[in-house]
Write a protein that holds these residues in place. Sequence first.
Motif, short mmCIF file in Angstrom:
data_model
loop_
_atom_site.label_atom_id
_atom_site.label_comp_id
_atom_site.label_asym_id
_atom_site.label_seq_id
_atom_site.Cartn_x
_atom_site.Cartn_y
_atom_site.Cartn_z
N ASN A 40 24.48 48.87 -1.77
CA ASN A 40 24.88 50.26 -1.59
C ASN A 40 23.95 51.24 -2.32
OD1 ASN A 40 25.54 49.68 -4.20
ND2 ASN A 40 27.73 50.13 -4.01
N GLY A 41 22.82 50.75 -2.83
CA GLY A 41 21.81 51.64 -3.39
C GLY A 41 21.89 51.87 -4.88
N GLN A 42 22.80 51.19 -5.58
CA GLN A 42 22.91 51.38 -7.02
C GLN A 42 21.81 50.59 -7.73
OE1 GLN A 42 25.01 53.46 -8.57
NE2 GLN A 42 25.78 54.08 -6.57
N PRO A 43 21.04 51.24 -8.61
CA PRO A 43 19.97 50.50 -9.31
C PRO A 43 20.53 49.46 -10.27
CG PRO A 43 20.19 52.73 -10.19
CD PRO A 43 21.09 52.66 -9.00
N VAL A 44 19.96 48.27 -10.24
CA VAL A 44 20.39 47.19 -11.12
C VAL A 44 19.21 46.58 -11.88
CG1 VAL A 44 22.42 46.59 -9.78
CG2 VAL A 44 20.24 45.53 -9.22
N GLY A 45 18.01 46.90 -11.51
CA GLY A 45 16.84 46.33 -12.17
C GLY A 45 15.71 47.33 -12.18
N PHE A 46 14.60 46.93 -12.77
CA PHE A 46 13.42 47.80 -12.87
C PHE A 46 12.32 47.27 -11.96
CE2 PHE A 46 15.70 48.19 -16.89
CZ PHE A 46 15.82 49.57 -17.01
N GLU A 47 11.46 48.18 -11.53
CA GLU A 47 10.37 47.78 -10.63
C GLU A 47 9.41 46.81 -11.32
OE1 GLU A 47 11.79 50.77 -10.59
OE2 GLU A 47 12.53 50.39 -8.55
N THR A 48 9.41 46.81 -12.65
CA THR A 48 8.54 45.87 -13.36
C THR A 48 8.91 44.43 -13.06
OG1 THR A 48 10.00 46.17 -15.28
CG2 THR A 48 7.97 47.46 -15.22
N GLU A 49 10.17 44.17 -12.69
CA GLU A 49 10.56 42.82 -12.30
C GLU A 49 9.78 42.39 -11.05
OE1 GLU A 49 12.52 41.25 -14.28
OE2 GLU A 49 13.26 42.95 -15.45
N PRO A 103 0.66 24.76 -0.10
CA PRO A 103 1.22 26.11 -0.10
C PRO A 103 2.65 26.16 -0.62
CG PRO A 103 1.17 25.21 2.13
CD PRO A 103 0.43 24.24 1.26
N ILE A 104 3.03 27.33 -1.08
CA ILE A 104 4.39 27.60 -1.53
C ILE A 104 5.04 28.52 -0.51
CG2 ILE A 104 5.81 28.59 -3.37
CD1 ILE A 104 3.47 28.04 -5.29
N THR A 105 6.25 28.21 -0.10
CA THR A 105 6.98 29.05 0.85
C THR A 105 8.06 29.80 0.11
OG1 THR A 105 6.57 27.47 2.65
CG2 THR A 105 8.29 29.11 3.00
N MET A 106 8.03 31.13 0.19
CA MET A 106 9.01 31.98 -0.49
C MET A 106 9.89 32.66 0.55
SD MET A 106 8.43 35.27 -3.02
CE MET A 106 7.76 34.29 -4.35
N TYR A 107 11.17 32.32 0.51
CA TYR A 107 12.14 32.95 1.40
C TYR A 107 12.79 34.11 0.64
CZ TYR A 107 11.74 28.94 4.55
OH TYR A 107 11.26 27.99 5.42
N ILE A 108 12.85 35.27 1.30
CA ILE A 108 13.32 36.50 0.65
C ILE A 108 14.53 37.04 1.41
CG2 ILE A 108 12.71 38.84 -0.04
CD1 ILE A 108 9.80 37.94 -0.15
N ASN A 109 15.63 37.16 0.71
CA ASN A 109 16.85 37.79 1.22
C ASN A 109 17.44 38.59 0.07
OD1 ASN A 109 19.14 38.54 2.64
ND2 ASN A 109 20.19 36.59 2.30
N SER A 110 16.82 39.73 -0.20
CA SER A 110 17.14 40.47 -1.43
C SER A 110 17.15 41.96 -1.15
CB SER A 110 16.11 40.14 -2.52
OG SER A 110 16.28 40.97 -3.65
N SER A 111 17.98 42.66 -1.90
CA SER A 111 18.02 44.12 -1.82
C SER A 111 17.08 44.78 -2.82
CB SER A 111 19.46 44.61 -2.06
OG SER A 111 19.94 44.16 -3.31
N GLY A 112 16.19 44.00 -3.40
CA GLY A 112 15.21 44.56 -4.34
C GLY A 112 15.83 44.84 -5.69
N THR A 113 15.48 45.98 -6.24
CA THR A 113 15.98 46.35 -7.57
C THR A 113 17.26 47.18 -7.49
OG1 THR A 113 14.50 48.27 -7.57
CG2 THR A 113 13.70 46.25 -8.61
N THR A 114 17.87 47.23 -6.32
CA THR A 114 19.14 47.94 -6.14
C THR A 114 20.14 47.02 -5.48
OG1 THR A 114 18.51 48.81 -3.96
CG2 THR A 114 17.93 50.14 -5.89
N THR A 115 21.41 47.42 -5.52
CA THR A 115 22.43 46.68 -4.80
C THR A 115 22.41 47.11 -3.33
OG1 THR A 115 24.09 48.35 -5.33
CG2 THR A 115 23.85 46.50 -6.86
#
Length: 286
Positions: A145-154, A131-143
Amino acid sequence: MRFLFSAATLVLGLQSAAAFSPMRNNFNGNANNPGFTNLVQKQDAATASAQAQGGSSSKFARPPMNMVAGGAERAMQDEYYDGVRIGPPPDLPSLLLHNRIVYIGMPLVPAVTELIIAELLYLNYESSTDPITMYINSSGTTTANGQPVGFETEAFAIADVMKYVRPPVHTMALGQAFGAAAMLLSQGKRGHRYALPNATILLNQPKSQARGQASDIAIKAREVQHNRRSMCELIAGACGKPVGVVMEDCSRVKYLQPNEAVEYGLIDKVITTEALAVKPSFMSAL
Protein backbone atom coordinates in the motif's frame (compact mmCIF):
# COMPACT_ATOMS: atom_id res chain seq x y z
CA MET A 1 14.16 -50.97 84.51
CA ARG A 2 16.16 -48.35 82.70
CA PHE A 3 19.33 -50.45 83.17
CA LEU A 4 17.65 -53.63 81.88
CA PHE A 5 16.32 -51.76 78.78
CA SER A 6 19.82 -50.41 77.94
CA ALA A 7 21.36 -53.84 78.32
CA ALA A 8 18.76 -55.42 76.04
CA THR A 9 19.36 -52.74 73.42
CA LEU A 10 23.12 -53.37 73.57
CA VAL A 11 22.62 -57.11 73.09
CA LEU A 12 20.36 -56.62 70.07
CA GLY A 13 22.87 -54.20 68.50
CA LEU A 14 25.73 -56.68 68.90
CA GLN A 15 23.66 -59.46 67.32
CA SER A 16 22.78 -57.27 64.31
CA ALA A 17 26.41 -56.30 63.81
CA ALA A 18 27.46 -59.92 63.94
CA ALA A 19 24.81 -60.90 61.42
CA PHE A 20 25.88 -58.11 59.03
CA SER A 21 29.60 -58.75 59.38
CA PRO A 22 29.77 -61.82 57.04
CA MET A 23 27.77 -59.99 54.38
CA ARG A 24 30.09 -57.00 54.61
CA ASN A 25 33.14 -59.21 54.36
CA ASN A 26 31.77 -60.97 51.30
CA PHE A 27 31.46 -57.66 49.36
CA ASN A 28 34.53 -56.00 50.78
CA GLY A 29 37.29 -57.50 48.71
CA ASN A 30 36.27 -61.17 48.87
CA ALA A 31 37.15 -62.31 45.34
CA ASN A 32 35.84 -65.81 46.02
CA ASN A 33 32.24 -64.59 46.24
CA PRO A 34 30.48 -65.19 42.85
CA GLY A 35 28.00 -62.33 43.26
CA PHE A 36 30.73 -59.85 44.01
CA THR A 37 32.83 -61.03 41.05
CA ASN A 38 29.93 -60.74 38.59
CA LEU A 39 29.08 -57.26 39.85
CA VAL A 40 32.65 -56.03 39.41
CA GLN A 41 32.91 -57.55 35.94
CA LYS A 42 29.69 -55.85 34.82
CA GLN A 43 30.84 -52.49 36.17
CA ASP A 44 34.22 -52.80 34.43
CA ALA A 45 32.57 -53.74 31.12
CA ALA A 46 30.17 -50.77 31.30
CA THR A 47 33.00 -48.36 32.11
CA ALA A 48 35.20 -49.66 29.28
CA SER A 49 32.32 -49.39 26.77
CA ALA A 50 31.52 -45.84 27.79
CA GLN A 51 35.18 -44.79 27.61
CA ALA A 52 35.52 -46.36 24.15
CA GLN A 53 32.58 -44.24 22.95
CA GLY A 54 34.00 -41.12 24.55
CA GLY A 55 31.08 -40.78 26.92
CA SER A 56 30.32 -41.18 30.61
CA SER A 57 29.91 -44.45 32.52
CA SER A 58 26.63 -43.26 34.01
CA LYS A 59 23.54 -45.00 32.74
CA PHE A 60 21.88 -41.59 32.50
CA ALA A 61 24.55 -40.13 30.17
CA ARG A 62 23.11 -38.83 26.88
CA PRO A 63 24.45 -40.12 23.54
CA PRO A 64 27.39 -38.31 21.96
CA MET A 65 26.36 -35.09 20.22
CA ASN A 66 27.90 -32.95 17.48
CA MET A 67 27.28 -29.39 16.41
CA VAL A 68 25.22 -28.55 13.33
CA ALA A 69 24.34 -25.28 11.57
CA GLY A 70 22.97 -22.62 13.88
CA GLY A 71 24.63 -24.02 17.00
CA ALA A 72 22.13 -26.85 17.48
CA GLU A 73 23.13 -30.36 18.44
CA ARG A 74 22.13 -33.73 17.09
CA ALA A 75 22.98 -37.30 17.99
CA MET A 76 25.86 -38.83 16.08
CA GLN A 77 24.01 -42.13 15.63
CA ASP A 78 21.95 -42.21 12.42
CA GLU A 79 18.45 -43.63 12.56
CA TYR A 80 17.46 -46.26 10.04
CA TYR A 81 14.16 -47.79 8.96
CA ASP A 82 14.27 -50.91 6.79
CA GLY A 83 17.89 -50.14 5.97
CA VAL A 84 17.17 -46.53 4.84
CA ARG A 85 18.51 -43.60 6.84
CA ILE A 86 15.77 -41.33 8.11
CA GLY A 87 15.99 -37.79 9.43
CA PRO A 88 14.45 -34.32 9.15
CA PRO A 89 13.90 -33.14 5.56
CA PRO A 90 16.01 -30.22 4.30
CA ASP A 91 14.35 -26.81 4.37
CA LEU A 92 13.11 -25.28 1.11
CA PRO A 93 15.56 -22.31 1.02
CA SER A 94 18.45 -24.77 1.30
CA LEU A 95 17.12 -26.78 -1.65
CA LEU A 96 16.80 -23.60 -3.73
CA LEU A 97 20.28 -22.46 -2.73
CA HIS A 98 21.67 -25.88 -3.66
CA ASN A 99 20.37 -25.25 -7.19
CA ARG A 100 21.81 -21.69 -7.22
CA ILE A 101 18.43 -20.02 -6.86
CA VAL A 102 17.96 -16.85 -4.80
CA TYR A 103 14.39 -15.81 -4.07
CA ILE A 104 13.31 -12.33 -2.94
CA GLY A 105 9.71 -12.62 -1.78
CA MET A 106 9.48 -9.81 0.79
CA PRO A 107 10.06 -6.06 1.00
CA LEU A 108 13.70 -5.05 1.17
CA VAL A 109 14.20 -4.73 4.91
CA PRO A 110 17.62 -5.27 6.57
CA ALA A 111 16.96 -8.92 7.45
CA VAL A 112 16.09 -9.75 3.82
CA THR A 113 19.10 -7.85 2.51
CA GLU A 114 21.43 -9.69 4.87
CA LEU A 115 20.13 -13.07 3.70
CA ILE A 116 20.28 -12.23 -0.04
CA ILE A 117 23.83 -10.88 0.18
CA ALA A 118 24.97 -13.88 2.20
CA GLU A 119 23.51 -16.25 -0.40
CA LEU A 120 25.15 -14.37 -3.28
CA LEU A 121 28.55 -14.43 -1.57
CA TYR A 122 28.22 -18.13 -0.77
CA LEU A 123 27.32 -19.00 -4.37
CA ASN A 124 30.17 -16.83 -5.60
CA TYR A 125 32.77 -18.89 -3.74
CA GLU A 126 31.04 -22.17 -4.50
CA SER A 127 31.38 -21.64 -8.27
CA SER A 128 32.63 -18.62 -10.19
CA THR A 129 31.14 -19.71 -13.55
CA ASP A 130 27.72 -21.28 -12.94
CA PRO A 131 24.98 -18.63 -13.19
CA ILE A 132 22.80 -17.54 -10.30
CA THR A 133 19.05 -17.19 -10.88
CA MET A 134 17.31 -14.51 -8.80
CA TYR A 135 13.53 -14.62 -8.62
CA ILE A 136 11.97 -11.30 -7.56
CA ASN A 137 8.48 -10.90 -6.10
CA SER A 138 8.89 -7.84 -3.93
CA SER A 139 7.35 -4.44 -3.34
CA GLY A 140 10.80 -2.91 -2.90
CA THR A 141 11.39 -0.67 0.07
CA THR A 142 7.66 -0.09 0.60
CA THR A 143 4.68 -2.25 1.45
CA ALA A 144 1.98 -3.09 -1.08
CA ASN A 145 0.00 0.00 0.00
CA GLY A 146 3.01 2.32 -0.37
CA GLN A 147 4.13 2.63 3.25
CA PRO A 148 7.95 2.87 3.51
CA VAL A 149 9.53 0.00 5.44
CA GLY A 150 13.16 0.12 4.33
CA PHE A 151 15.84 2.36 2.87
CA GLU A 152 17.08 2.48 -0.70
CA THR A 153 20.54 1.61 0.61
CA GLU A 154 19.24 -1.95 1.08
CA ALA A 155 18.63 -2.23 -2.67
CA PHE A 156 21.94 -0.54 -3.48
CA ALA A 157 23.80 -3.09 -1.36
CA ILE A 158 22.20 -6.01 -3.23
CA ALA A 159 22.83 -4.36 -6.61
CA ASP A 160 26.49 -3.80 -5.78
CA VAL A 161 26.95 -7.42 -4.71
CA MET A 162 25.23 -8.61 -7.89
CA LYS A 163 27.93 -6.80 -9.85
CA TYR A 164 30.69 -7.81 -7.46
CA VAL A 165 30.22 -11.58 -7.64
CA ARG A 166 31.89 -13.33 -10.57
CA PRO A 167 29.09 -15.65 -11.74
CA PRO A 168 26.41 -13.99 -13.89
CA VAL A 169 23.12 -13.21 -12.16
CA HIS A 170 19.95 -13.94 -14.13
CA THR A 171 16.83 -12.13 -12.90
CA MET A 172 13.20 -13.16 -13.17
CA ALA A 173 10.16 -11.07 -12.16
CA LEU A 174 7.03 -12.79 -10.94
CA GLY A 175 4.08 -11.25 -9.21
CA GLN A 176 5.42 -7.76 -8.57
CA ALA A 177 8.66 -5.83 -8.88
CA PHE A 178 8.03 -2.36 -7.50
CA GLY A 179 10.44 0.52 -7.08
CA ALA A 180 13.80 -0.73 -5.81
CA ALA A 181 12.85 -4.30 -6.76
CA ALA A 182 12.40 -3.16 -10.38
CA MET A 183 15.88 -1.66 -10.23
CA LEU A 184 17.28 -5.01 -9.06
CA LEU A 185 15.43 -6.72 -11.91
CA SER A 186 17.20 -4.50 -14.41
CA GLN A 187 20.62 -5.24 -12.89
CA GLY A 188 20.67 -8.83 -14.12
CA LYS A 189 23.01 -9.91 -16.87
CA ARG A 190 22.01 -8.38 -20.19
CA GLY A 191 20.10 -10.93 -22.23
CA HIS A 192 19.02 -12.88 -19.13
CA ARG A 193 16.47 -10.56 -17.54
CA TYR A 194 13.05 -12.16 -17.66
CA ALA A 195 9.49 -11.75 -16.45
CA LEU A 196 6.56 -14.11 -16.28
CA PRO A 197 3.47 -13.10 -18.32
CA ASN A 198 1.39 -11.76 -15.41
CA ALA A 199 4.13 -9.92 -13.53
CA THR A 200 3.75 -6.20 -12.81
CA ILE A 201 6.68 -3.80 -12.80
CA LEU A 202 6.48 -0.36 -11.23
CA LEU A 203 8.81 2.63 -11.43
CA ASN A 204 8.55 5.29 -8.72
CA GLN A 205 10.73 7.57 -6.66
CA PRO A 206 11.95 7.03 -3.10
CA LYS A 207 9.83 8.24 -0.21
CA SER A 208 11.23 10.20 2.69
CA GLN A 209 10.82 8.95 6.25
CA ALA A 210 12.20 12.16 7.77
CA ARG A 211 10.96 13.25 11.19
CA GLY A 212 12.10 15.93 13.58
CA GLN A 213 13.29 19.49 13.17
CA ALA A 214 13.11 21.39 9.88
CA SER A 215 16.89 21.31 9.47
CA ASP A 216 16.92 17.50 9.93
CA ILE A 217 14.13 17.11 7.38
CA ALA A 218 16.07 19.26 4.89
CA ILE A 219 19.17 17.09 5.33
CA LYS A 220 17.11 13.94 4.83
CA ALA A 221 15.45 15.45 1.76
CA ARG A 222 18.86 15.99 0.14
CA GLU A 223 19.75 12.37 0.86
CA VAL A 224 16.46 11.19 -0.69
CA GLN A 225 17.19 13.23 -3.82
CA HIS A 226 20.64 11.67 -4.03
CA ASN A 227 19.19 8.17 -3.66
CA ARG A 228 16.61 8.96 -6.32
CA ARG A 229 19.27 10.01 -8.79
CA SER A 230 21.44 7.00 -8.00
CA MET A 231 18.54 4.62 -8.60
CA CYS A 232 17.59 6.35 -11.84
CA GLU A 233 21.20 6.16 -13.02
CA LEU A 234 21.29 2.42 -12.37
CA ILE A 235 18.02 1.91 -14.27
CA ALA A 236 19.12 4.18 -17.11
CA GLY A 237 22.41 2.31 -17.48
CA ALA A 238 20.59 -1.03 -17.61
CA CYS A 239 17.91 0.19 -20.03
CA GLY A 240 20.16 2.25 -22.30
CA LYS A 241 18.12 5.41 -21.77
CA PRO A 242 19.17 8.94 -20.78
CA VAL A 243 19.05 9.62 -17.06
CA GLY A 244 16.73 12.56 -17.56
CA VAL A 245 14.11 10.37 -19.25
CA VAL A 246 14.18 7.82 -16.44
CA MET A 247 14.00 10.52 -13.77
CA GLU A 248 10.96 12.00 -15.48
CA ASP A 249 9.29 8.59 -15.67
CA CYS A 250 10.03 7.96 -11.99
CA SER A 251 8.68 11.33 -10.89
CA ARG A 252 5.23 9.72 -10.95
CA VAL A 253 4.12 6.14 -10.59
CA LYS A 254 4.70 4.29 -13.87
CA TYR A 255 3.31 0.78 -14.30
CA LEU A 256 4.85 -1.51 -16.89
CA GLN A 257 3.43 -4.78 -18.10
CA PRO A 258 6.01 -7.39 -19.13
CA ASN A 259 5.82 -6.55 -22.85
CA GLU A 260 6.10 -2.84 -22.04
CA ALA A 261 9.11 -3.56 -19.82
CA VAL A 262 10.78 -5.28 -22.78
CA GLU A 263 10.18 -2.19 -24.94
CA TYR A 264 11.46 0.03 -22.15
CA GLY A 265 14.65 -2.04 -21.91
CA LEU A 266 14.11 -3.05 -18.31
CA ILE A 267 13.98 -6.76 -19.16
CA ASP A 268 14.94 -8.80 -22.22
CA LYS A 269 12.21 -11.40 -22.59
CA VAL A 270 8.83 -12.53 -21.34
CA ILE A 271 8.88 -16.22 -20.45
CA THR A 272 5.80 -18.01 -21.76
CA THR A 273 7.25 -21.53 -21.96
CA GLU A 274 9.34 -23.78 -19.73
CA ALA A 275 12.55 -22.51 -21.23
CA LEU A 276 14.15 -22.15 -17.81
CA ALA A 277 12.71 -25.34 -16.33
CA VAL A 278 15.44 -27.64 -15.05
CA LYS A 279 15.38 -30.86 -13.09
CA PRO A 280 16.65 -30.10 -9.57
CA SER A 281 19.85 -31.94 -8.82
CA PHE A 282 18.59 -33.12 -5.44
CA MET A 283 15.89 -35.21 -7.18
CA SER A 284 18.50 -37.73 -8.25
CA ALA A 285 19.35 -38.36 -4.59
CA LEU A 286 15.79 -39.24 -3.59
